[in-house]
Design an enzyme around this catalytic site. Structure first.
Site, PDB file in Angstrom:
ATOM      1  N   ASP A   1       0.809  -1.219   0.000  1.00  0.00           N
ATOM      2  CA  ASP A   1       0.000   0.000   0.000  1.00  0.00           C
ATOM      3  C   ASP A   1       0.845   1.272   0.000  1.00  0.00           C
ATOM      4  OD1 ASP A   1       0.915  -0.449   2.607  1.00  0.00           O
ATOM      5  OD2 ASP A   1      -1.014  -1.199   3.268  1.00  0.00           O
TER       6      ASP A   1
ATOM      7  N   ASN B  67      -7.430  -3.424  14.323  1.00  0.00           N
ATOM      8  CA  ASN B  67      -8.817  -3.688  13.936  1.00  0.00           C
ATOM      9  C   ASN B  67      -8.922  -4.854  12.947  1.00  0.00           C
ATOM     10  OD1 ASN B  67      -7.824  -2.644  11.571  1.00  0.00           O
ATOM     11  ND2 ASN B  67      -9.109  -0.823  11.529  1.00  0.00           N
TER      12      ASN B  67
ATOM     13  N   HIS C 230      -7.168  -5.213  10.109  1.00  0.00           N
ATOM     14  CA  HIS C 230      -6.919  -4.947   8.691  1.00  0.00           C
ATOM     15  C   HIS C 230      -5.629  -5.626   8.216  1.00  0.00           C
ATOM     16  CE1 HIS C 230      -4.672  -0.873   9.634  1.00  0.00           C
ATOM     17  NE2 HIS C 230      -3.790  -1.832   9.486  1.00  0.00           N
TER      18      HIS C 230
ATOM     19  N   GLU D   7      -9.595  -2.193   5.401  1.00  0.00           N
ATOM     20  CA  GLU D   7     -10.195  -1.948   6.708  1.00  0.00           C
ATOM     21  C   GLU D   7     -11.431  -2.839   6.884  1.00  0.00           C
ATOM     22  OE1 GLU D   7      -8.430  -0.376   8.643  1.00  0.00           O
ATOM     23  OE2 GLU D   7      -8.061   1.730   8.176  1.00  0.00           O
TER      24      GLU D   7
END
Ligand code: F6R
Length: 263
Positions: free
Chosen positions: A67, A135, A137, A142
């Site tokens: 990313d 979380n 990801h 996400e």
């Protein structure tokens, strides 16, 4: 899934580097998928150390990063391109032209399609290394990301923005979006290696390994892949229900491999 629980984050880095070394011993021209973040920094340090001690070469290797922040040019100190150069590429024998990080400043659809095409042209990724967010990801997929997603721009959650704030100075522009490989893109890699360290990852690690497959925990999609190794330190593994079983699977698999080598 092979789950390895290490005593420390240092041992985690050593184990992960050993895994990368084995892949490159089998295939010197391997294509690696790479993450950024705090967790891989010790892995990259170990790989640089191994390179400096002639244990590994990246001469034939091609890389694709997961990313990049939207809005940051490659030479921005907080861009993931700068991160990779600083922590790995500048210190090993890799050809920079074979290292790929999605562009954070191009037209998003075109950049995404080009990135997917580049991965395909390289005949896919042999080993995709991943971190995991608090979380759940992976990359910047996400929670609520489609499990069939491809490379695209994602809006970052508030939790991720808070977690990554530490990398930016007060009043410095912090991107709120990132271009990321999709979950389907990641799952197409021939092999996956996920690393996680520290107690802040314990809930996400449990959901990834022992929870149901759900876009609420994007990392749980790894359960669908046939060749996955997860290396976690004891703190990140603290909430797992079956740590003894995972350790036993590991030692018995190693015994079996050893017996087969001797035959
Ligand atoms: C970044 C990436 C992210 C990180 C995750 C964990 O390229 O892929 O999924 O792996 O946010 O980051 P750290 O290691 O900083 O906790």
């Amino acid at each position: 899934m092979q789950i390895i629980i290490t005593k420390s984050s240092q041992e985690l880095a050593y184990c992960a580097a050993q895994h990368v070394r084995k892949v490159l011993e089998k295939n010197a021209n391997a294509v690696l998928g790479l993450p950024t973040g705090t967790t891989p920094i010790t892995l990259y340090k170990q790989l640089v150390h191994d390179y400096q001690n002639d244990k590994i070469s990246f001469n034939g290797v091609t890389t694709f990063n997961l990313d990049e922040y939207v809005g940051l040019p490659p030479d921005h100190p907080q861009s993931y391109r700068s991160f990779m150069n600083r922590h790995l590429f500048d210190h090993i024998d890799i050809e920079l032209s074979r290292t790929h990080v999605p562009s954070g400043t191009g037209t998003s659809t075109e950049t995404a399609q080009t990135y997917e095409a580049q991965i395909k042209a390289a005949d896919g990724i042999d080993l995709q290394i991943l971190g995991i967010g608090r979380n759940g990801h992976i990359g910047f997929n996400e929670p609520s990301s489609s499990l069939g997603s491809r490379t695209r721009v994602k809006t970052l959650t508030t939790a991720t923005l808070i977690d990554n704030k530490r990398f930016f100075h007060t009043n410095e522009f912090q991107p709120t979006m990132a271009i990321t490989m999709g979950i389907a893109t990641i799952l197409e890699s021939r092999e996956l290696l996920l690393i996680a360290s520290g107690s802040s990852k314990a809930i996400a690690v449990r959901a990834m390994i022992e929870g149901s497959i759900s876009s609420s925990c994007p990392a749980s999609a790894l359960q669908q892949h046939a060749k996955v190794t997860i290396i976690v330190d004891q703190e990140a593994a603290a909430l797992l229900s079956h740590p003894e079983y995972y350790q036993r699977v590991r030692s018995e698999t190693e015994k079996l491999r050893e017996q087969e080598r001797v035959k």
